[in-house]
Design a protein around this motif. Structure first.
Motif, PDB file in Angstrom:
ATOM      1  N   CYS A 113      39.450  -6.885   8.428  1.00 22.17           N
ATOM      2  CA  CYS A 113      40.811  -6.371   8.289  1.00 22.17           C
ATOM      3  C   CYS A 113      41.540  -7.126   7.182  1.00 22.17           C
ATOM      4  CB  CYS A 113      41.573  -6.504   9.606  1.00 22.17           C
ATOM      5  SG  CYS A 113      41.877  -8.218  10.091  1.00 22.17           S
ATOM      6  N   TYR A 114      42.761  -6.683   6.902  1.00 22.18           N
ATOM      7  CA  TYR A 114      43.655  -7.390   5.986  1.00 22.18           C
ATOM      8  C   TYR A 114      44.713  -8.127   6.803  1.00 22.18           C
ATOM      9  CZ  TYR A 114      41.748  -4.552   2.165  1.00 22.18           C
ATOM     10  OH  TYR A 114      40.916  -3.983   1.248  1.00 22.18           O
ATOM     11  N   THR A 115      45.205  -9.236   6.257  1.00 24.02           N
ATOM     12  CA  THR A 115      46.261  -9.978   6.968  1.00 24.02           C
ATOM     13  C   THR A 115      47.527  -9.134   7.114  1.00 24.02           C
ATOM     14  OG1 THR A 115      46.888 -11.007   4.859  1.00 24.02           O
ATOM     15  CG2 THR A 115      45.482 -12.300   6.328  1.00 24.02           C
ATOM     16  N   ALA A 116      47.732  -8.190   6.213  1.00 21.84           N
ATOM     17  CA  ALA A 116      48.918  -7.326   6.299  1.00 21.84           C
ATOM     18  C   ALA A 116      48.920  -6.476   7.566  1.00 21.84           C
ATOM     19  CB  ALA A 116      48.984  -6.417   5.065  1.00 21.84           C
ATOM     20  N   ASP A 117      47.743  -6.278   8.157  1.00 19.82           N
ATOM     21  CA  ASP A 117      47.641  -5.454   9.375  1.00 19.82           C
ATOM     22  C   ASP A 117      47.700  -6.282  10.657  1.00 19.82           C
ATOM     23  OD1 ASP A 117      47.360  -3.119   7.853  1.00 19.82           O
ATOM     24  OD2 ASP A 117      45.204  -3.477   7.602  1.00 19.82           O
ATOM     25  N   ILE A 118      47.798  -7.612  10.519  1.00 16.76           N
ATOM     26  CA  ILE A 118      47.814  -8.486  11.699  1.00 16.76           C
ATOM     27  C   ILE A 118      49.248  -8.620  12.221  1.00 16.76           C
ATOM     28  CG2 ILE A 118      47.433 -10.847  12.510  1.00 16.76           C
ATOM     29  CD1 ILE A 118      45.114 -11.045  10.523  1.00 16.76           C
ATOM     30  N   ARG A 119      49.401  -8.564  13.533  1.00 12.54           N
ATOM     31  CA  ARG A 119      50.702  -8.752  14.178  1.00 12.54           C
ATOM     32  C   ARG A 119      50.587  -9.850  15.240  1.00 12.54           C
ATOM     33  NH1 ARG A 119      51.422  -6.345  10.361  1.00 12.54           N
ATOM     34  NH2 ARG A 119      52.546  -4.399   9.983  1.00 12.54           N
ATOM     35  N   VAL A 120      51.674 -10.603  15.415  1.00  9.62           N
ATOM     36  CA  VAL A 120      51.677 -11.731  16.344  1.00  9.62           C
ATOM     37  C   VAL A 120      52.418 -11.347  17.627  1.00  9.62           C
ATOM     38  CG1 VAL A 120      52.162 -14.186  16.618  1.00  9.62           C
ATOM     39  CG2 VAL A 120      51.800 -13.247  14.329  1.00  9.62           C
ATOM     40  N   ILE A 121      51.729 -11.533  18.753  1.00  9.92           N
ATOM     41  CA  ILE A 121      52.319 -11.198  20.052  1.00  9.92           C
ATOM     42  C   ILE A 121      52.740 -12.487  20.750  1.00  9.92           C
ATOM     43  CG2 ILE A 121      51.949 -10.036  22.263  1.00  9.92           C
ATOM     44  CD1 ILE A 121      49.594  -8.568  20.919  1.00  9.92           C
ATOM     45  N   TYR A 132      47.077 -12.736  18.416  1.00  9.82           N
ATOM     46  CA  TYR A 132      47.020 -11.981  17.168  1.00  9.82           C
ATOM     47  C   TYR A 132      46.218 -10.694  17.352  1.00  9.82           C
ATOM     48  CZ  TYR A 132      48.949 -16.185  15.073  1.00  9.82           C
ATOM     49  OH  TYR A 132      49.775 -17.241  14.762  1.00  9.82           O
ATOM     50  N   THR A 133      46.853  -9.576  17.015  1.00  7.47           N
ATOM     51  CA  THR A 133      46.188  -8.278  17.093  1.00  7.47           C
ATOM     52  C   THR A 133      46.169  -7.640  15.712  1.00  7.47           C
ATOM     53  OG1 THR A 133      46.068  -6.180  18.311  1.00  7.47           O
ATOM     54  CG2 THR A 133      48.277  -6.941  17.655  1.00  7.47           C
ATOM     55  N   VAL A 134      45.414  -6.545  15.589  1.00  2.64           N
ATOM     56  CA  VAL A 134      45.292  -5.851  14.304  1.00  2.64           C
ATOM     57  C   VAL A 134      45.670  -4.386  14.500  1.00  2.64           C
ATOM     58  CG1 VAL A 134      43.756  -5.282  12.380  1.00  2.64           C
ATOM     59  CG2 VAL A 134      43.405  -7.398  13.661  1.00  2.64           C
ATOM     60  N   LEU A 135      46.568  -3.882  13.637  1.00  2.00           N
ATOM     61  CA  LEU A 135      47.002  -2.493  13.716  1.00  2.00           C
ATOM     62  C   LEU A 135      46.038  -1.578  12.970  1.00  2.00           C
ATOM     63  CD1 LEU A 135      50.839  -2.821  12.963  1.00  2.00           C
ATOM     64  CD2 LEU A 135      49.675  -2.985  15.168  1.00  2.00           C
TER      65      LEU A 135
END
Length: 854
Positions: free
Chosen positions: A747-755, A760-763
């Motif tokens: 994945c790209y770091t731009a698609d990672i979100r912090v919960i 860390y999840t990936v969209l």
């Protein structure tokens, strides 16, 4: 009563009780109702009602089952679990507690470990849910036992208790009063006294005196810090039993409960708060607790850990900043408890003095309290075991090692064919198969292989994956040699067979097939060698002799056998159980709770069960343990301690030796290494150096000592302030995450979100194509997450573990772990490894439910 059994609205148990006028069965359920009420928060967070409802249907009314199903569907599983609790609490079926236990065990739900129906409410412990998170940071520190068992040593028979002692169930010894004197005078004190003497009881005396000294209208507030969850649970219980009868309010907060409780309110509304220290560190940092001035007394259990970045030191940094910064707020009194202050790397008394002064400065202590006037009484309570060193020979010839070493050389050669610099990827020299040095070398090499780069990315992927496999196999072979060195060859072989069985079940590409074939070609020879009686381990023969001798002299002997690793714990247990000469032994095992592999390690309830049995001298008369047995867990008195190739620093030496505190106890160090014996001799010298240094410091003028401490504090603060790191600026450039094993794009770091700031999840749908999921062996609910599955690299010939798949609120999402990936800079192509998310400074975008719905 004319109603039939079918016409009693489902309450057949109550109907039968009224019919026979016998309410005993219903009354027996009250204990389980109390237990379920107490565990309701855990039940709601861990139970999926729909998984167990069919098994519980006979204990509920049909209408209740329908209601629970409906609530699960419309309001969610936690609301459904709450309704299920409500229904069980009013159930009159006498078998519902056992039926619930059966349903939980059938689903392998971890709540079953808390639902102890045989013992009821008294023996239930809350497990540390922090450890279920796969993103936890791990720090290991030396621990000392909380000595709760020693409170019983202070007990006096009922006939000796006067009316004035009604609320004071412990008989105080003179040496305990001596240890408490400086602290009762209000001085910041380090109490240094042997394991087993009842330092916890001394802390109770100090705490009680402190709370009672305040005039009417004023109140004290005490915080007691315990490093680990088992110690926290034990100390919270001890303080509650002692102080609640005196009218004080006692509570506790640990990592397992902190998320669900209002910390500030709990601290404000209680007199004594037992904490794991990180809780206070976090709440000081986020401002929930504005300053330490809210407390009037802080007690640090195992205070020798107050150094470097340990949470104890972080708390004391806050204290010292307040002290040296001229803050007007009052500072709490500080008390430290330890069996050994240690001397660090000191080589002489002068360096030891400096080390101890630095610890005193860290805790702002002006006094070190030791037993001086009542030594004779102390020696009647704490027996120092006789210590024996036994140097044994290793095997004269080792055919098993020769075969494994040949396989390792072949594997290294295969690695060199595809990477000419393989041997030079680490600077560690003089590596020898079957040693810790080789382990360090291969770990360094494996990390270097993960970031190898080539112009042809397909070639890079192929070579990096092959090197990953070669280095993984070399590590396992090295592990097997270490097991064989200390146990039997058959135990080492069993370890390898397990490994190759798991290899077959995973990706099993051409490289793995080749490595497996090479092993299997040698398997028959390895089997033959491991069965040959002439290859018995001389260390085990000596261990067998010691055990036979000691149990012959005293058949009631109780033993702790310390070993280095979990694998060795299992190997020695199997050896004892299969040895006819040791049929008098009933071995139990005690290991820590693994955070990296949920299939290994022991849960808190399992540890407690073993310890209770060991203390009762019931199912076990020998406990085989890793360092967890000197890490703060309550251990029964023993008269034989065996250190099997087990040695640490002076603090660990004093703690392990302190386990053998029964009268006439012995401590054996059994090793084939002269260096191990030399290290233990150095530890004994350091212990004397430590005691001499403490005596020297106790003779100093207190004002001079305080001045020395102040200078150290000022110097340390200057260093600390100069080293304070500016908050790193997040790198906003987009980066790639690649599989750490095969270099496949993830994945790209731009698609990672912090919960919730730590997960860390990936969209996006693209990432879903990059992984496959398999059911988790231990699914569990924790906080707002339900862990359902594990996720792996989708490449069939890779299957590298990437993390977990969870249900978070209403979302089904992956949660990834950074240690499974290589980070590649898109612009430069530079690849970097991170072991923790906090070390990776990219732009971290919070998880947004609205974004998911788009």
């Amino acid at each position: 009563m004319n109603a039939s059994i079918d016409d009693n609205s489902g309450y057949s148990g109550l109907y039968e009780a009224i019919e026979s006028w016998d309410f005993q069965k219903i009354e027996k359920l009250e204990e389980y109702r109390l237990l379920l009420k107490r565990l309701q928060p855990e039940f709601k967070s861990r139970i999926i009602p729909t998984d167990i409802l069919s098994d519980l249907s006979e204990c509920l009314i049909n209408q209740e089952c329908e209601e629970i199903t409906q609530i699960c569907s419309t309001k969610g599983m936690m609301a459904g679990a709450e309704k299920l609790v409500e229904c069980l609490l009013r159930s009159d079926k006498e078998n519902w507690p056992k039926t619930l236990k059966f349903a939980l065990e059938k689903e392998r739900n971890q709540f079953s470990e808390l639902w102890i129906i045989e013992k009821g409410i008294k023996d239930v412990e809350t497990e540390d849910l922090e450890e279920k998170m796969e993103t936890s940071d791990i720090q290991i520190f030396y621990q000392e036992d909380p000595e709760c068992q020693n409170l019983s040593e202070n007990s006096c028979p009922p006939s000796e208790v006067s009316d004035t002692d009604l609320y004071s169930p412990f008989k105080t010894r003179s040496y305990q009063l001596e240890l408490a004197v400086p602290a009762k005078k209000g001085k910041n004190t380090i109490i240094c006294a042997p394991t087993g003497c009842g330092k916890t009881f001394v802390a109770l005396l100090i705490c009680e005196h402190h709370l009672k000294k305040f005039p009417q209208g004023q109140k004290g507030k005490v915080v007691f810090f315990a490093n680990q969850i088992p110690v926290y649970e034990q100390q919270k219980s001890v303080f509650s039993k002692y102080f609640e009868r005196l009218g004080y309010r006692v509570t506790g907060i640990s990592g397992a409960t902190a998320e669900n409780v209002p910390v500030k309110q709990i601290v404000e509304n209680n007199d004594i708060i037992v904490l794991t220290p990180q809780i206070l560190v976090n709440n000081l940092k986020n401002g929930t607790i504005p300053s330490l001035s809210i407390f009037t007394l802080m007690i640090f259990d195992e205070c020798h850990n107050t150094s470097k970045q340990h949470p104890y030191n972080m708390i004391m940094f806050n204290y010292l900043d307040q002290k040296l910064g001229g803050s007007s707020g009052p500072l709490p009194q500080v008390i430290g408890l330890t069996a050994s202050v240690g001397v660090g790397d000191a080589k002489d008394t002068g360096e030891a003095l400096d080390y101890i002064c630095k610890l005193c400065a860290s805790l702002d202590a002006s006094v070190i309290a030791t037993v001086q006037d009542n030594l004779e009484e102390l020696e009647q309570v704490v027996y120092k075991p006789q210590k024996f060193f036994r140097k044994v020979e290793s095997r004269v010839s080792d055919k098993f090692k020769c075969i494994i070493a040949q396989l390792m050389r072949e594997t290294e050669s295969l690695a060199k064919r595809i990477c000419k610099d393989f041997e030079n990827l680490s600077k560690i020299q003089n590596r020898e198969f079957g040693t810790q040095k080789y382990e360090q070398w291969i770990v360094t090499v494996q990390k270097a292989c993960m970031v190898l780069q080539m112009p042809d990315k397909e070639e890079e992927s192929r070579i990096c994956k092959a090197l990953f496999l070669y280095t993984s196999h070399l590590r396992k072979y090295n592990d097997a040699l270490i097991i064989s060195e200390d146990a039997r060859m058959k135990d080492a072989l069993h370890y390898l067979k397990d490994f190759f069985s798991n290899v077959r079940a995973a990706g099993f590409d051409e490289t793995e097939q080749d490595l497996t074939q090479r092993f299997e070609e040698k398997l028959q020879e390895l089997e033959s060698v491991s069965r040959d009686p002439s290859n018995e381990n001389p260390k085990l023969e000596d261990l067998c002799f010691i055990l036979q001798e000691e149990y012959h002299l005293n058949p009631e002997t109780i033993t702790i056998l310390f070993v280095k690793t979990r694998a060795l714990v299992d190997a020695l247990k199997n050896w004892i159980e299969g040895n006819s000469k040791l049929s008098f032994l009933k071995p139990g095992i005690l290991t820590g709770r693994s955070k990296t592999n949920q299939n290994t390690g022991m849960t808190l309830p399992a540890q407690k069960c073993i310890l209770d049995s060991f203390k009762a001298h019931g199912d076990h008369n020998i406990l085989i343990a890793t360092s967890v047995a000197d890490e703060g867990i309550d251990i029964a008195q023993c008269n034989l301690v065996i250190l099997y190739e087990y040695v640490g620093n002076v603090i660990k030496m004093i703690q392990t030796r302190g386990r053998g505190r029964a009268r006439g106890s012995k401590c054996f160090l059994l090793t084939s290494s002269a260096a191990v014996i030399e290290k233990e001799n150095i530890n004994m010298y350091k212990e004397k150096m430590m005691n001499d240094s403490i005596l020297c410091l106790q003779k100093w003028d207190e004002a001079v000592f305080k001045e020395k401490i102040l200078h150290i504090q000022i110097d340390e603060k200057l260093i600390r302030d100069s080293q304070e790191k500016t908050k790193p600026v997040p790198d906003k450039e987009n980066k790639k995450l690649l599989c750490r094993k095969c270099k496949a794009f993830a994945c790209y770091t731009a698609d990672i979100r912090v919960i919730e700031e730590s997960h860390y999840t990936v969209l996006g749908d693209a990432f879903k194509e990059c992984f496959v999921s398999r059911p988790h062996p231990k699914p569990i609910q924790f906080s707002n997450f339900y862990k359902r599955a594990k996720i792996f690299c989708a490449r069939q010939d890779c299957s590298h573990d990437w993390g977990i798949h969870v249900k978070y609120k209403t979302f089904e999402i992956p949660v990834i772990k950074i240690e499974s990936f290589v980070v590649e800079d898109i612009a430069t192509g530079v690849q970097t490894l991170y072991s923790k998310w906090k070390d990776f400074h990219f732009e971290k975008i919070p998880f947004d439910a609205a974004e998911m719905s788009k």
